[in-house]
Design an enzyme around this catalytic site. Structure first.
Site, PDB file in Angstrom:
ATOM      1  N   LYS A  44      20.212  45.535  51.847  1.00 13.65           N
ATOM      2  CA  LYS A  44      19.625  46.318  51.249  1.00 13.65           C
ATOM      3  C   LYS A  44      19.946  46.779  49.790  1.00 13.65           C
ATOM      4  O   LYS A  44      18.936  47.088  48.962  1.00 13.65           O
ATOM      5  CB  LYS A  44      19.476  47.917  51.984  1.00 13.65           C
ATOM      6  CG  LYS A  44      18.837  47.469  53.568  1.00 13.65           C
ATOM      7  CD  LYS A  44      18.966  49.077  54.239  1.00 13.65           C
ATOM      8  CE  LYS A  44      18.583  48.749  55.549  1.00 13.65           C
ATOM      9  NZ  LYS A  44      19.253  50.032  56.378  1.00 13.65           N
ATOM     10  N   ASP A 101      23.688  42.854  44.274  1.00 15.84           N
ATOM     11  CA  ASP A 101      24.189  44.065  43.750  1.00 15.84           C
ATOM     12  C   ASP A 101      25.647  44.004  43.358  1.00 15.84           C
ATOM     13  O   ASP A 101      26.110  44.352  42.206  1.00 15.84           O
ATOM     14  CB  ASP A 101      24.063  45.131  44.655  1.00 15.84           C
ATOM     15  CG  ASP A 101      24.344  45.063  46.135  1.00 15.84           C
ATOM     16  OD1 ASP A 101      25.096  44.004  46.458  1.00 15.84           O
ATOM     17  OD2 ASP A 101      24.467  45.998  46.886  1.00 15.84           O
ATOM     18  N   ASP A 104      31.797  40.918  46.142  1.00 14.86           N
ATOM     19  CA  ASP A 104      33.216  41.635  46.097  1.00 14.86           C
ATOM     20  C   ASP A 104      34.487  40.431  46.737  1.00 14.86           C
ATOM     21  O   ASP A 104      34.948  39.804  46.142  1.00 14.86           O
ATOM     22  CB  ASP A 104      33.060  42.760  47.170  1.00 14.86           C
ATOM     23  CG  ASP A 104      34.254  43.579  47.178  1.00 14.86           C
ATOM     24  OD1 ASP A 104      35.558  42.993  46.937  1.00 14.86           O
ATOM     25  OD2 ASP A 104      34.085  44.850  47.908  1.00 14.86           O
ATOM     26  N   PHE A 153      36.159  51.505  45.229  1.00 14.68           N
ATOM     27  CA  PHE A 153      35.206  51.648  46.230  1.00 14.68           C
ATOM     28  C   PHE A 153      33.843  52.177  45.541  1.00 14.68           C
ATOM     29  O   PHE A 153      34.031  53.300  45.066  1.00 14.68           O
ATOM     30  CB  PHE A 153      35.490  52.280  47.417  1.00 14.68           C
ATOM     31  CG  PHE A 153      33.979  52.265  48.297  1.00 14.68           C
ATOM     32  CD1 PHE A 153      33.628  51.143  49.085  1.00 14.68           C
ATOM     33  CD2 PHE A 153      33.349  53.414  48.665  1.00 14.68           C
ATOM     34  CE1 PHE A 153      32.433  51.034  49.577  1.00 14.68           C
ATOM     35  CE2 PHE A 153      32.279  53.513  49.602  1.00 14.68           C
ATOM     36  CZ  PHE A 153      31.722  52.257  50.173  1.00 14.68           C
ATOM     37  N   ASP A 160      25.928  51.512  48.743  1.00 18.66           N
ATOM     38  CA  ASP A 160      26.043  52.607  49.901  1.00 18.66           C
ATOM     39  C   ASP A 160      27.351  52.787  50.285  1.00 18.66           C
ATOM     40  O   ASP A 160      28.360  51.998  50.517  1.00 18.66           O
ATOM     41  CB  ASP A 160      24.927  52.432  50.850  1.00 18.66           C
ATOM     42  CG  ASP A 160      25.312  51.322  52.022  1.00 18.66           C
ATOM     43  OD1 ASP A 160      25.549  51.894  53.205  1.00 18.66           O
ATOM     44  OD2 ASP A 160      25.608  50.276  51.574  1.00 18.66           O
TER      45      ASP A 160
END
Length: 181
Positions: A44, A101, A104, A153, A160
């Protein structure tokens, strides 16, 4: 803003996000102007970035979405990559641009890229707002990178923690007290 109280530091401001999105869109538009790609969003977290990005893309495109997860509610990516929702269109002989987005560990992207390659995609590239190279578990570098960030983080702008903070309009470092309790 109420949610600001959980943010230790703003890492990428709303203004910087807008500037980087326009820069990325110009680069991508130059490379894809004659290709009619499928822009694939990985749900998302991609929604704010992909929505902003496509407004500035100057070529015909088709959009598709996949729901792929490797975080499962935690703060670190796992080796368990799950495809919850697959694309609804064929990718054979199509150019694919994955809108992310954040990159990582690289595990999720690796799984998606391998899947799309096995289905016969003509080309596959990634455009990401955030790149976290220190978090990499797989050797991979996206072609289009907005901002490189350290191994911290972060939440906001689609990112989120346990489905919260996606609506924060910037990218910030979440206070450890939020996820350590």
């Amino acid at each position: 803003m109420f949610l600001d109280q959980d943010i230790a530091q703003v890492l990428v401001s709303q203004t910087q996000i807008e500037k980087e999105t326009k820069r990325l869109a110009a680069e991508v538009s130059n490379d894809y102007k004659d290709k009619y790609p499928i822009v694939v969003g990985l749900l998302k977290g991609c929604i704010p970035f992909m929505s902003d990005l496509i407004k500035h893309l100057d070529f015909h495109l088709e959009m598709g979405f996949m729901d792929v997860s490797s975080y499962h509610g935690g703060t670190e990516s796992t080796v368990d990559v799950k495809i919850e929702k697959d694309l609804s269109m064929p990718v054979k002989d199509r150019h694919i641009l994955i809108a992310e987005d954040i990159v990582d560990s690289g595990r999720t992207l690796n799984a998606v890229i391998n899947l799309l390659r096995s289905r016969g995609a003509k080309s596959i590239e990634v455009v990401t707002m955030l790149d976290k190279p220190e978090g990499r578990k797989i050797d991979y570098k996206p072609k289009y990178i907005g901002v490189s960030i350290p191994k911290v983080f972060v939440v906001g702008y689609g990112l989120d923690y346990q489905e919260r903070y996606r609506n924060v309009p910037y990218v910030g470092i979440l206070k450890p007290k939020v996820y350590e309790t």
